[in-house]
Enzyme design. Sequence first.
Site, PDB file in Angstrom:
ATOM      1  N   CYS A   1     -18.210   0.451   9.593  1.00 47.34           N
ATOM      2  CA  CYS A   1     -19.284  -0.266   8.890  1.00 47.34           C
ATOM      3  C   CYS A   1     -20.675   0.332   9.053  1.00 47.34           C
ATOM      4  CB  CYS A   1     -19.374  -1.705   9.355  1.00 47.34           C
ATOM      5  SG  CYS A   1     -17.817  -2.535   9.516  1.00 47.34           S
TER       6      CYS A   1
ATOM      7  N   HIS B   1     -25.748  -5.399   9.146  1.00 44.79           N
ATOM      8  CA  HIS B   1     -25.078  -4.550  10.158  1.00 44.79           C
ATOM      9  C   HIS B   1     -25.794  -3.231  10.476  1.00 44.79           C
ATOM     10  CE1 HIS B   1     -20.871  -3.951  12.142  1.00 44.79           C
ATOM     11  NE2 HIS B   1     -21.854  -4.145  12.999  1.00 44.79           N
TER      12      HIS B   1
HETATM   13 CA   LIG Z   1     -16.490  -2.745   7.276  1.00 42.52          CA
END
Ligand SMILES: [Ca+2]
Length: 584
Positions: free
Chosen positions: A72, A133
């Site tokens: 991510c 994130h």
């Molecule tokens: Ca991801």
Amino acid sequence: MIVSGLLVLILSVLVSADDVTHKPNFVIIMVDDLGIGDVGCFGNDTIRTPNIDRLAAEGVKLNHNMVPAPTCTPSRAAFLTGRYPIRMGLASRLAGTMFGYNSAIGGMPSSEITFAELLKEAGYTTAVLGKWHLGLHSFSFGRNFEFHPLNQGFDFFYGTPLTHMNECADIPNGRISLIKIWDNFYLHMTTLNVTLYTIIGLLRYFGKIGPGVFKLMLIFATIIAYLTYNIPHFSRRYVCVFLKNYETVEQPFRLQNMTLRLTKYATSFIEENKEGPFLLYLSFLKVHTALFTSKNFTGVSKHGQYGDNVEEMDWSVGRVLAKLDQLQLTKNTFVYFMSDHGGHVEEISIEPGREGEREGGWNGIYKGGKAQVWEGGVRVPTIARYPPLIPQGSEISVPTSSMDVTPTLASLAGVKIPRDVTIDGVDITKLLAGKDKAPPHEFLFIYCGAWIHGVTHRPKTGNVSYKVVFTSPKLTPGTEGCFNTWLCRCHGEHVDHHDPPLVYDLTHDPSERHPLDSTKNEIKEIISKVHHAVVQHEDTIEPVTEQFKLFNVLPLYPWLQPCCSFPFCSCIDEDCEDWDRIDF
Ligand SMILES: [Ca+2]
Ligand SMILES: *[C@@H]1O[C@H](CO)[C@@H](O)[C@H](O)[C@H]1NC(C)=O
Ligand SMILES: *[C@@H]1O[C@H](CO)[C@@H](O)[C@H](O)[C@H]1NC(C)=O
Ligand SMILES: *[C@@H]1O[C@H](CO)[C@@H](O)[C@H](O)[C@H]1NC(C)=O
Ligand SMILES: *[C@@H]1O[C@H](CO)[C@@H](O)[C@H](O)[C@H]1NC(C)=O
């Protein structure tokens, strides 16, 4: 500050006020951990994704679109900036390649220029909804929001600074995966606490500390014991946080209607900005675990809870497209749909009654998945639609990169990217338009943490795309995942090095089953060209501050923890409770 001031100046000179109204709107949709085999138009005949399929029918399918890193945080950083994550200190040398805590201090430096920043300077109204994130605070004694989306070109943020995690499950039998994986959690915690008490006892016994200090230390040790044994209970509140701009509005966030919420925010944002130009970055919490669906999508698919999650995400895409239709914005809106990397092979349910059910994405014919150099990790389902430019129902099969998005968006909006910034992606508007079929990238590097594990190579002549694999994860025998570590790791004992490297013909062997004979001269030549490209690429990497240092990624800065109501850190966002009556 000076740099961004200069940027404003340069951009405002380049962009004159009256062409602002002709600029396209952008709707950028990012799904979390969606596999390329999960989508109807990419060959799935049992899962229902009519809205994503509609996008493909009205636009172009990118069959070989790659992310430069299969997890991510680095994938998203590359996506937003058009640059390899290593250029911004986001190539991890640690076991983890993603951020895991809100009270840590790593992130994507605000000096990076995101596509939101480029567009904002060109007069766009920008919003990001859902998962970020890319960090929250850098080190400070107060909160500085250094890595917050509002510091990266977005005018509005409603979402989580971190990600959705198994800890966030709000169903009674939800799970706390990290603790479950760390099998001996309570044993470790007991060892820690017994050691602590023993040390304190010995210090007192040998007269090293007086009775007052002894009592204080006992109290301290008891607090530590209480906190450590309750990590599973607390972690949900610490990790699963929803912000509206800078304010913490829900903690821990409630999942059930989350997709409805993000959809409502998305359609409202479009409605409010219909005069344009706008940029909406809709970054779903789905289809990452813990799985969740609202009432209407529970038990509807042929593929269990995971399938339900994909179908609800597709519904949401459909609402966004319907809003564009309703406001007659479809023609003037560039829509881009992508997943941040492949499906998570190791996500298998441990929930009572559902043990063994697959909860991660499906990567179709491709090998491996998330956190791996194989195609299942880096080849992502991707679609672009923009009626004035892109022929309906077209396909692109040459290798492209998620890093192409930033330069392409800039080009469509008529914005210049500052020349002193190294951009690894390229403007692919002509390729999308079907006008220039030439492959945009001769080499695309696949990073796992700080290491290049493989390279996709598309020679300028001929029609074959190759993949050269230098390093691959040691998989659990008989599987395509690393079940001991839950996610494959990038170095040390967890990987195999290949010398000579493995070479695959991706055009004829997309599943990477049959490495080519590396004693043949033509294969040797490919290997040597790729080696050369790696050296050249590495020459362009300038040393920057490492964001994945141990002291950056651990939750060592409790005062930076978002907390809506000290000390309980618990609250709910009460806007929109009546989901049954909402018009999306
Ligand atoms: Ca991801
Ligand atoms: C479609 O997706 C589901 C859910 O991920 C998966 O189980 C199934 O195997 C896929 N079907 C095909 C044909 O890929
Ligand atoms: C759920 O389904 C019902 C019945 O089809 C429909 O009336 C309602 O609008 C749906 N709710 C949402 C949130 O889509
Ligand atoms: C490329 O592939 C097509 C068929 O897919 C073939 O007709 C053509 O000769 C190939 N071109 C080259 C340069 O190999
Ligand atoms: C989700 O929406 C439904 C229908 O409006 C409601 O009954 C339910 O309580 C909501 N769940 C949460 C967690 O808010």
